[in-house]
Design a protein around this motif. Structure first.
Motif, short mmCIF file in Angstrom:
data_model
loop_
_atom_site.label_atom_id
_atom_site.label_comp_id
_atom_site.label_asym_id
_atom_site.label_seq_id
_atom_site.Cartn_x
_atom_site.Cartn_y
_atom_site.Cartn_z
N VAL A 213 -22.81 1.94 -21.93
CA VAL A 213 -21.85 2.74 -22.80
C VAL A 213 -21.65 1.96 -24.09
CG1 VAL A 213 -19.71 3.59 -23.00
CG2 VAL A 213 -21.11 4.51 -20.95
N PRO A 214 -21.04 0.50 -23.74
CA PRO A 214 -20.82 -0.27 -25.07
C PRO A 214 -22.13 -0.40 -26.13
CG PRO A 214 -19.82 -1.10 -23.10
CD PRO A 214 -20.54 -0.14 -22.59
N LEU A 215 -23.14 -0.52 -25.20
CA LEU A 215 -24.65 -0.84 -26.05
C LEU A 215 -24.84 0.32 -27.01
CD1 LEU A 215 -26.83 -2.80 -26.41
CD2 LEU A 215 -27.98 -1.80 -24.43
N TRP A 216 -24.84 1.40 -26.15
CA TRP A 216 -24.94 2.74 -27.05
C TRP A 216 -23.81 2.94 -28.19
CZ3 TRP A 216 -22.37 7.20 -28.29
CH2 TRP A 216 -23.07 8.32 -28.72
N GLN A 217 -22.57 2.75 -27.85
CA GLN A 217 -21.76 2.67 -28.99
C GLN A 217 -21.96 1.94 -30.12
OE1 GLN A 217 -18.34 1.88 -26.20
NE2 GLN A 217 -17.63 4.00 -26.46
N SER A 218 -22.44 0.71 -29.72
CA SER A 218 -22.66 -0.33 -30.78
C SER A 218 -23.72 -0.17 -31.72
CB SER A 218 -22.91 -1.68 -30.18
OG SER A 218 -24.16 -1.76 -29.47
N GLU A 219 -24.68 0.64 -31.16
CA GLU A 219 -25.90 0.83 -31.88
C GLU A 219 -25.88 2.38 -32.81
OE1 GLU A 219 -29.09 -1.55 -29.10
OE2 GLU A 219 -29.20 0.69 -29.20
N VAL A 220 -24.78 2.92 -32.38
CA VAL A 220 -24.51 4.37 -32.97
C VAL A 220 -23.53 4.21 -34.01
CG1 VAL A 220 -23.97 6.88 -32.43
CG2 VAL A 220 -25.64 5.56 -30.90
N THR A 221 -22.40 3.66 -33.65
CA THR A 221 -21.34 3.78 -34.66
C THR A 221 -21.26 2.79 -35.79
OG1 THR A 221 -20.16 1.99 -33.14
CG2 THR A 221 -19.73 4.59 -32.75
N PRO A 222 -20.34 3.13 -37.06
CA PRO A 222 -20.64 2.20 -38.12
C PRO A 222 -19.97 0.68 -37.70
CG PRO A 222 -19.71 4.38 -38.70
CD PRO A 222 -19.69 4.49 -37.20
N LYS A 223 -20.47 -0.16 -38.42
CA LYS A 223 -19.89 -1.54 -38.24
C LYS A 223 -18.53 -1.58 -38.67
CE LYS A 223 -21.39 -3.10 -42.95
NZ LYS A 223 -21.98 -3.95 -43.50
N GLU A 224 -17.85 -0.79 -39.34
CA GLU A 224 -16.63 -0.95 -40.02
C GLU A 224 -15.56 -0.69 -38.88
OE1 GLU A 224 -19.01 -0.28 -43.37
OE2 GLU A 224 -18.77 0.71 -41.50
N ILE A 225 -15.90 0.20 -37.95
CA ILE A 225 -15.27 0.66 -36.74
C ILE A 225 -15.71 0.35 -35.42
CG2 ILE A 225 -13.97 2.65 -37.89
CD1 ILE A 225 -15.70 4.44 -36.49
N ARG A 226 -16.91 -0.45 -35.41
CA ARG A 226 -17.54 -0.69 -34.05
C ARG A 226 -16.40 -1.27 -32.86
NH1 ARG A 226 -21.67 -3.91 -35.77
NH2 ARG A 226 -20.21 -5.66 -35.41
N GLY A 227 -15.76 -2.46 -33.27
CA GLY A 227 -15.07 -2.90 -32.44
C GLY A 227 -13.94 -1.78 -31.66
N ARG A 228 -13.42 -1.03 -32.75
CA ARG A 228 -12.41 -0.07 -32.25
C ARG A 228 -13.04 0.83 -31.28
NH1 ARG A 228 -9.83 2.67 -37.11
NH2 ARG A 228 -9.27 0.44 -37.58
N ILE A 229 -14.14 1.37 -31.54
CA ILE A 229 -14.78 2.20 -30.67
C ILE A 229 -15.15 1.78 -29.39
CG2 ILE A 229 -16.92 3.80 -30.42
CD1 ILE A 229 -15.10 5.03 -32.45
N ILE A 230 -15.70 0.60 -29.43
CA ILE A 230 -16.10 0.04 -28.02
C ILE A 230 -14.85 -0.32 -27.18
CG2 ILE A 230 -17.44 -1.93 -27.11
CD1 ILE A 230 -19.22 -2.23 -29.44
N SER A 231 -14.07 -0.72 -27.84
CA SER A 231 -12.50 -1.05 -27.11
C SER A 231 -12.11 0.05 -26.63
CB SER A 231 -11.61 -1.59 -28.26
OG SER A 231 -12.10 -2.83 -28.88
N LEU A 232 -12.16 1.45 -26.97
CA LEU A 232 -11.76 2.56 -26.34
C LEU A 232 -12.43 2.71 -25.06
CD1 LEU A 232 -12.44 5.12 -29.09
CD2 LEU A 232 -10.34 4.69 -28.17
N GLN A 233 -13.34 2.22 -24.57
CA GLN A 233 -14.02 2.06 -23.16
C GLN A 233 -13.05 1.56 -22.30
OE1 GLN A 233 -16.41 3.34 -21.60
NE2 GLN A 233 -17.27 1.83 -20.04
N GLN A 234 -12.47 0.27 -22.78
CA GLN A 234 -11.44 -0.30 -21.99
C GLN A 234 -10.21 0.43 -21.97
OE1 GLN A 234 -11.86 -3.29 -20.10
NE2 GLN A 234 -9.96 -2.84 -19.60
N CYS A 235 -9.75 0.92 -22.94
CA CYS A 235 -8.50 1.90 -22.70
C CYS A 235 -8.64 2.91 -21.93
CB CYS A 235 -8.25 2.50 -24.32
SG CYS A 235 -7.84 1.10 -25.56
N VAL A 236 -9.92 3.78 -21.76
CA VAL A 236 -10.07 4.62 -20.84
C VAL A 236 -9.91 4.25 -19.67
CG1 VAL A 236 -11.43 6.43 -20.01
CG2 VAL A 236 -10.99 6.15 -22.42
N ILE A 237 -10.46 2.72 -19.27
CA ILE A 237 -10.61 2.08 -17.90
C ILE A 237 -9.15 2.06 -17.47
CG2 ILE A 237 -11.19 0.10 -16.67
CD1 ILE A 237 -13.64 -0.03 -18.46
#
Length: 542
Positions: free
Chosen positions: A127-151
């Protein structure tokens, strides 16, 4: 704001949030095991399992995740693609939950958790790998971090259900937190069980059918036209001639063309070759430290720790557990939102120092102010603070401060950095090694902590303090700042640069300077390549 601009701005967040459903299932599983171990009904049903057996039940999911992450990186991530691998992981997760819910003995419970682990090792890596390769670099950290927030939200949900079910006098007190809901059959007095924990994994399976494949993986398979369509769909509301899309397309194409001339590295090369070893150890290191500071050990056995600190009854320790879950969730959100502003490096250093101070003070207070007494039912040493109740409250306060220090720092970055630093040619395998490191350390801590709470009691917190301070030093020495750089720009941070980031300002600042001329060149090249390969595209939804 015009509707098209609003949709284009929101769409990357929608794509990034959707796959995190699997994180909720894992978070729920993580939180559910902590409370049931102190439940009287659970201990009666399984005949008061020993410390070793408690550790085995808890650590079984980590053992499965260790194997799952390695197998995924070796056989699935690059062969099947990111999207289809997540589909396989979500299906397997659902099967494991069903077995866990139906368990009537320890062997069945452990088997279900092993299968859950295999699936989670797959999804937590992909999931973080897919997110990192799909989302823009400007919000990449924020998007991948959502995984931990949901956990974290899954953990809190489990804590709340545990506390509510602790007042049930039957076996439902521990079966419900494991993911069962009891439903009556029409007029029959019998009850049927249905696994509620599998709901998010089923939703994840359904959602991934409608999400695109990673454009970088598509281009690595020569499917450039599909990759361009995905980039346009995610970043520009379907416009393949958008400047951002063209620049991204050209940059990915240029990088992949170079990588295709290079042999795909083996696991041995990732660990020991000069070209890849530094990145590998950064990715593995951040995952190692995240677990070695003891956070999951605290979450798995929090009710025991609260009882050890003199909280009292099982219900009171579970309520303290809920408060801990609330702190974990609330404090993680600012970390997630500002991660691309604060960067990765500085929060990691400050957070590790905060965790170290908290653990050190807990150990000192238990040693100097607590009255140790062995609990034969739980097989652990608890501390009596009746002579000094304020000291007991201080232990709980510092435990909460430790969780907050983790949440504001290491909770998210350990999943973001491994998804960023590796080149496309090694990203699948290298990311699996980083994730496997997390599960390997997690497994041994989960297995040993019940015994440690009895054998070394207060010294355990001193050990965690030392590890936390070591994590801060290691981060300062070796961790580069990856915020706001594209995945293709990571090479510039490792090739021809010092291995000591603190000596090079460019490797530690949050907002690196952008080479405007290079960006303009990429845009021009991208436009020419698109027109040459695909003809003139009209704007519109893809």
């Amino acid at each position: 704001m015009p509707r098209k601009r609003w949709v284009a701005k929101v769409k990357p967040y929608v794509y990034g949030i959707a796959p995190t459903l699997g994180g909720y299932a894992f978070g729920y599983d993580t939180g559910s095991i902590s409370g049931i171990l102190v439940e009287t009904q659970f201990n009666n049903f399984f005949h008061s399992p020993s410390n070793g057996l408690q550790g085995g039940i808890t650590a079984s999911i980590q053992a499965g995740a260790f194997a799952g992450s390695l197998l995924t990186g070796l056989f699935l991530a690059d062969a099947l693609g990111r999207r289809r691998t997540i589909l396989c992981g979500s299906a397997l997760f659902t099967i494991g939950i069903a077995i866990t819910c139906a368990s009537n003995n320890v062997k069945c419970l452990i088997a279900g958790r092993l299968i859950n682990g295999l699936a989670n090792g797959c999804c937590a890596m992909m999931v973080p790998l897919w997110q990192s390769e799909v989302t823009p670099k400007e919000i990449r950290g924020r998007i991948i971090s959502l995984q931990q927030c949901v956990i974290n939200f899954g953990i809190l949900s489990a804590f709340l259900i545990q506390y509510g079910c602790s007042y049930i006098p039957s076996n439902a007190a521990w079966r419900a937190p494991l993911g069962e809901v009891l439903l009556p059959f029409d007029s029959s007095p019998k009850l049927s069980s249905r696994g509620i924990q599998m709901t998010p994994t089923i939703f994840l399976f359904c959602v991934m059918w409608f999400l695109p494949e990673s454009p970088r993986w598509l281009m690595s398979r020569g499917r450039n036209e599909e990759a361009l369509q995905v980039l346009a769909r995610v970043h520009a509301n379907g416009d393949p001639l958008d400047e951002y899309v063209l620049a991204e397309y050209a940059e990915i194409k240029e990088k992949l063309e170079w990588e295709q001339k290079v042999k795909k590295p083996s696991y041995f090369a990732l660990l020991f070759s000069k070209k890849y070893a530094r990145r590998t150890y950064i990715g593995m290191g951040v995952q190692f430290w995240q677990q070695a500071v003891g956070i999951n050990s605290i979450l798995y056995y929090a009710p025991f720790l609260f009882e050890q600190a003199g909280v009292g009854s099982t219900e009171a320790s579970l309520l303290s557990n809920v408060i801990e879950g609330v702190i974990l969730n609330v404090v993680t959100w600012p970390n997630m939102y500002y991660l691309d502003t604060w960067g990765r490096r500085r929060p990691m250093i400050l957070g590790a120092i905060g965790m170290g101070i908290s653990m050190l003070l807990i150990g000192v207070i238990l040693k100097t102010k607590g009255d140790p007494a062995y609990s034969p039912t739980e097989h652990k040493i608890n501390f009596n603070f009746s002579a000094n109740p304020h000291a007991g409250k201080a232990v709980i306060a510092f435990l909460y401060l430790y969780v907050a220090s983790f949440a504001i720092s290491w909770a998210t970055v350990a999943w973001v950095i491994p998804a960023e630093v590796f080149p496309m040619i090694s990203r699948g395998r290298a990311n699996s090694m980083s994730t496997a490191t997390n599960w390997f350390v997690n497994f041994w801590f989960a297995l040993y902590i019940p015994t440690a709470l009895n054998n070394i009691s207060w010294k355990l917190y001193i050990i965690f303090a030392v590890i936390s301070f070591a994590a801060a030093i290691s981060t300062w020495l070796f961790q580069v700042e990856t915020a706001n750089r594209s995945l293709e720009q990571m090479d510039a941070m490792f090739e021809g640069k010092t291995m000591w980031p603190f000596l090079d300002r460019d490797l530690t600042r949050v907002h690196p300077l952008v080479d405007a001329r290079r960006e303009e060149q990429l845009k021009t090249e991208g436009a020419e390549e698109v027109k040459h390969e695909n003809g003139a595209y009209g704007a519109g939804n893809v």
